[in-house]
Design a protein around this motif. Structure first.
Motif, PDB file in Angstrom:
ATOM      1  N   LYS A 257      25.311  59.664  41.975  1.00  0.00           N
ATOM      2  CA  LYS A 257      23.722  59.300  42.133  1.00  0.00           C
ATOM      3  C   LYS A 257      23.264  58.412  41.658  1.00  0.00           C
ATOM      4  CE  LYS A 257      24.730  64.454  39.717  1.00  0.00           C
ATOM      5  NZ  LYS A 257      24.443  65.839  38.802  1.00  0.00           N
ATOM      6  N   ILE A 258      23.316  57.386  40.618  1.00  0.00           N
ATOM      7  CA  ILE A 258      22.491  56.209  41.242  1.00  0.00           C
ATOM      8  C   ILE A 258      22.435  55.619  42.572  1.00  0.00           C
ATOM      9  CG2 ILE A 258      23.169  56.156  38.068  1.00  0.00           C
ATOM     10  CD1 ILE A 258      25.259  53.852  39.287  1.00  0.00           C
ATOM     11  N   ASN A 259      21.627  54.758  42.377  1.00  0.00           N
ATOM     12  CA  ASN A 259      21.621  53.967  43.616  1.00  0.00           C
ATOM     13  C   ASN A 259      22.510  52.682  43.878  1.00  0.00           C
ATOM     14  OD1 ASN A 259      20.236  53.226  46.050  1.00  0.00           O
ATOM     15  ND2 ASN A 259      18.863  52.221  45.496  1.00  0.00           N
ATOM     16  N   GLN A 260      23.669  52.990  43.224  1.00  0.00           N
ATOM     17  CA  GLN A 260      24.754  51.368  43.296  1.00  0.00           C
ATOM     18  C   GLN A 260      25.934  52.168  44.352  1.00  0.00           C
ATOM     19  OE1 GLN A 260      23.956  48.253  42.825  1.00  0.00           O
ATOM     20  NE2 GLN A 260      22.762  48.282  40.912  1.00  0.00           N
ATOM     21  N   ALA A 261      26.425  51.025  44.910  1.00  0.00           N
ATOM     22  CA  ALA A 261      27.563  51.652  45.179  1.00  0.00           C
ATOM     23  C   ALA A 261      28.854  51.414  45.117  1.00  0.00           C
ATOM     24  CB  ALA A 261      27.619  49.992  46.875  1.00  0.00           C
ATOM     25  N   GLN A 262      28.547  50.332  43.612  1.00  0.00           N
ATOM     26  CA  GLN A 262      30.010  50.988  43.049  1.00  0.00           C
ATOM     27  C   GLN A 262      29.850  50.854  41.567  1.00  0.00           C
ATOM     28  OE1 GLN A 262      32.055  47.211  44.418  1.00  0.00           O
ATOM     29  NE2 GLN A 262      33.418  48.033  45.668  1.00  0.00           N
ATOM     30  N   VAL A 263      30.899  50.912  40.448  1.00  0.00           N
ATOM     31  CA  VAL A 263      30.057  50.948  39.042  1.00  0.00           C
ATOM     32  C   VAL A 263      32.015  50.297  38.714  1.00  0.00           C
ATOM     33  CG1 VAL A 263      28.925  52.802  38.956  1.00  0.00           C
ATOM     34  CG2 VAL A 263      31.171  53.020  38.515  1.00  0.00           C
ATOM     35  N   TRP A 264      31.331  49.860  37.659  1.00  0.00           N
ATOM     36  CA  TRP A 264      32.635  49.050  36.932  1.00  0.00           C
ATOM     37  C   TRP A 264      33.511  50.443  35.402  1.00  0.00           C
ATOM     38  CZ3 TRP A 264      34.005  44.495  38.571  1.00  0.00           C
ATOM     39  CH2 TRP A 264      33.934  43.705  38.805  1.00  0.00           C
ATOM     40  N   ILE A 265      35.421  49.770  36.195  1.00  0.00           N
ATOM     41  CA  ILE A 265      36.129  51.090  35.001  1.00  0.00           C
ATOM     42  C   ILE A 265      36.819  49.752  34.357  1.00  0.00           C
ATOM     43  CG2 ILE A 265      35.380  53.341  36.768  1.00  0.00           C
ATOM     44  CD1 ILE A 265      37.952  52.578  37.950  1.00  0.00           C
ATOM     45  N   GLY A 266      37.336  50.135  33.737  1.00  0.00           N
ATOM     46  CA  GLY A 266      38.105  48.690  32.504  1.00  0.00           C
ATOM     47  C   GLY A 266      39.636  48.451  32.943  1.00  0.00           C
ATOM     48  N   GLY A 267      39.826  48.757  34.746  1.00  0.00           N
ATOM     49  CA  GLY A 267      40.543  48.334  34.945  1.00  0.00           C
ATOM     50  C   GLY A 267      40.593  46.628  35.712  1.00  0.00           C
ATOM     51  N   ILE A 268      41.692  45.703  34.944  1.00  0.00           N
ATOM     52  CA  ILE A 268      41.672  44.017  34.782  1.00  0.00           C
ATOM     53  C   ILE A 268      43.107  43.688  35.375  1.00  0.00           C
ATOM     54  CG2 ILE A 268      41.589  43.598  32.633  1.00  0.00           C
ATOM     55  CD1 ILE A 268      39.860  41.796  33.308  1.00  0.00           C
ATOM     56  N   LEU A 269      43.223  42.537  36.623  1.00  0.00           N
ATOM     57  CA  LEU A 269      44.631  41.781  36.835  1.00  0.00           C
ATOM     58  C   LEU A 269      44.712  41.104  36.088  1.00  0.00           C
ATOM     59  CD1 LEU A 269      46.782  42.220  39.045  1.00  0.00           C
ATOM     60  CD2 LEU A 269      44.962  40.552  40.195  1.00  0.00           C
ATOM     61  N   LYS A 270      46.380  41.003  35.308  1.00  0.00           N
ATOM     62  CA  LYS A 270      46.261  40.135  33.910  1.00  0.00           C
ATOM     63  C   LYS A 270      47.368  39.852  34.013  1.00  0.00           C
ATOM     64  CE  LYS A 270      43.581  40.566  31.070  1.00  0.00           C
ATOM     65  NZ  LYS A 270      42.776  39.360  30.167  1.00  0.00           N
ATOM     66  N   GLY A 271      48.035  39.002  33.649  1.00  0.00           N
ATOM     67  CA  GLY A 271      49.479  37.865  34.220  1.00  0.00           C
ATOM     68  C   GLY A 271      49.452  36.511  35.295  1.00  0.00           C
ATOM     69  N   TRP A 272      50.419  36.053  35.398  1.00  0.00           N
ATOM     70  CA  TRP A 272      51.193  35.326  36.057  1.00  0.00           C
ATOM     71  C   TRP A 272      51.654  35.568  37.286  1.00  0.00           C
ATOM     72  CZ3 TRP A 272      47.370  31.027  35.564  1.00  0.00           C
ATOM     73  CH2 TRP A 272      46.803  31.064  34.625  1.00  0.00           C
ATOM     74  N   PHE A 273      51.648  35.006  38.478  1.00  0.00           N
ATOM     75  CA  PHE A 273      52.999  34.731  39.575  1.00  0.00           C
ATOM     76  C   PHE A 273      53.247  36.675  39.549  1.00  0.00           C
ATOM     77  CE2 PHE A 273      52.520  30.825  38.196  1.00  0.00           C
ATOM     78  CZ  PHE A 273      51.953  30.017  39.133  1.00  0.00           C
ATOM     79  N   LEU A 274      54.561  36.505  40.057  1.00  0.00           N
ATOM     80  CA  LEU A 274      54.761  37.954  39.667  1.00  0.00           C
ATOM     81  C   LEU A 274      55.224  38.765  38.349  1.00  0.00           C
ATOM     82  CD1 LEU A 274      58.321  37.224  40.760  1.00  0.00           C
ATOM     83  CD2 LEU A 274      57.565  37.654  42.087  1.00  0.00           C
ATOM     84  N   TRP A 275      54.396  38.361  37.577  1.00  0.00           N
ATOM     85  CA  TRP A 275      54.589  39.257  36.173  1.00  0.00           C
ATOM     86  C   TRP A 275      52.612  39.479  36.489  1.00  0.00           C
ATOM     87  CZ3 TRP A 275      57.205  34.874  35.953  1.00  0.00           C
ATOM     88  CH2 TRP A 275      57.922  34.704  36.158  1.00  0.00           C
ATOM     89  N   LYS A 276      51.942  39.856  37.463  1.00  0.00           N
ATOM     90  CA  LYS A 276      50.723  39.790  37.426  1.00  0.00           C
ATOM     91  C   LYS A 276      50.677  41.575  37.262  1.00  0.00           C
ATOM     92  CE  LYS A 276      48.098  37.256  39.165  1.00  0.00           C
ATOM     93  NZ  LYS A 276      47.102  36.244  40.824  1.00  0.00           N
TER      94      LYS A 276
END
Length: 215
Positions: A145-164
């Protein structure tokens, strides 16, 4: 007697020519500038041997490292900023399947790190973690209902290389996903946004300013 006198003279001339030739060649071999130039050339050849893929990966790692550092700096500067007013927030109807789940949509666009900081400092929670389709649909219903294409949720990519791995900011288990086509493999950025049309998730650069959902 004439032959004996000419022989030493010829030997002297031969010695002079040899000495002149040696003088012209030895400095070039011992010159520091020549040795330094060779060293630089070797380094340039090694640099040229790097493939485009190696360079792209290196640039990608630098970009992610810079993005993470920028988030940390931003969070440190946000500690004393005021919380959003009531006019900037919309409570999301409680999920009948989770009596303790309460969601709040903050309409003011913020960077991911500041959005998480606001959720924790102002509301005692985190950016929302989503663990089933029902919760995703409930959040989408209001976010659309808001005039925005996206909203943040709490997912984030963490770690290094194969452990991401993708993780939730509230440290709950990553047991559900609703990714858009081609995501997350072809996405850019370490943070996760929910699209207000369709409710699918996309990767986004954490420095973008988007509305966000706290839980």
């Amino acid at each position: 007697m004439g032959i004996l006198l000419c022989l030493p003279l010829a030997l002297l001339l031969l010695g002079a020519v040899s000495a002149l030739h040696l003088e012209n060649t030895v400095p070039a071999l011992q010159s520091p500038e020549v040795e330094l130039g060779w060293g630089l050339g070797g380094a340039q050849e090694q640099e040229a041997m790097l493939t485009a893929g190696d360079k792209a990966k290196a640039l990608g790692r630098q970009d992610e490292d810079g993005e993470e550092a920028a988030e940390s700096d931003a969070a440190a500067l946000d500690k004393d900023l005021p919380c959003p007013g009531e006019e900037d927030t919309i409570p999301i109807q409680q999920d009948p399947g989770c009596q303790t789940c309460r969601y709040l949509l903050v309409q003011t666009p913020e960077r991911f790190s500041r959005a998480q900081n606001i959720c924790k400092r102002c509301y005692g929670g985190n950016l929302v973690s989503i663990h089933n389709y029902s919760a995703n649909s409930r959040i989408l219903l209001l976010a659309s209902k808001i005039n925005q294409a996206q909203v943040w949720i709490g997912g984030i990519l963490k770690g290094w290389f194969l452990w991401k791995k993708f993780r939730w900011t509230d440290c709950s288990s990553w047991d559900f996903g609703y990714w858009a086509l081609g995501q997350p493999q072809n996405g850019k950025g370490r943070c996760v946004a929910l699209c207000t049309k369709g409710g699918h998730w996309r990767r986004a650069r954490c420095c973008r300013r988007l509305p966000f959902v706290c839980s």
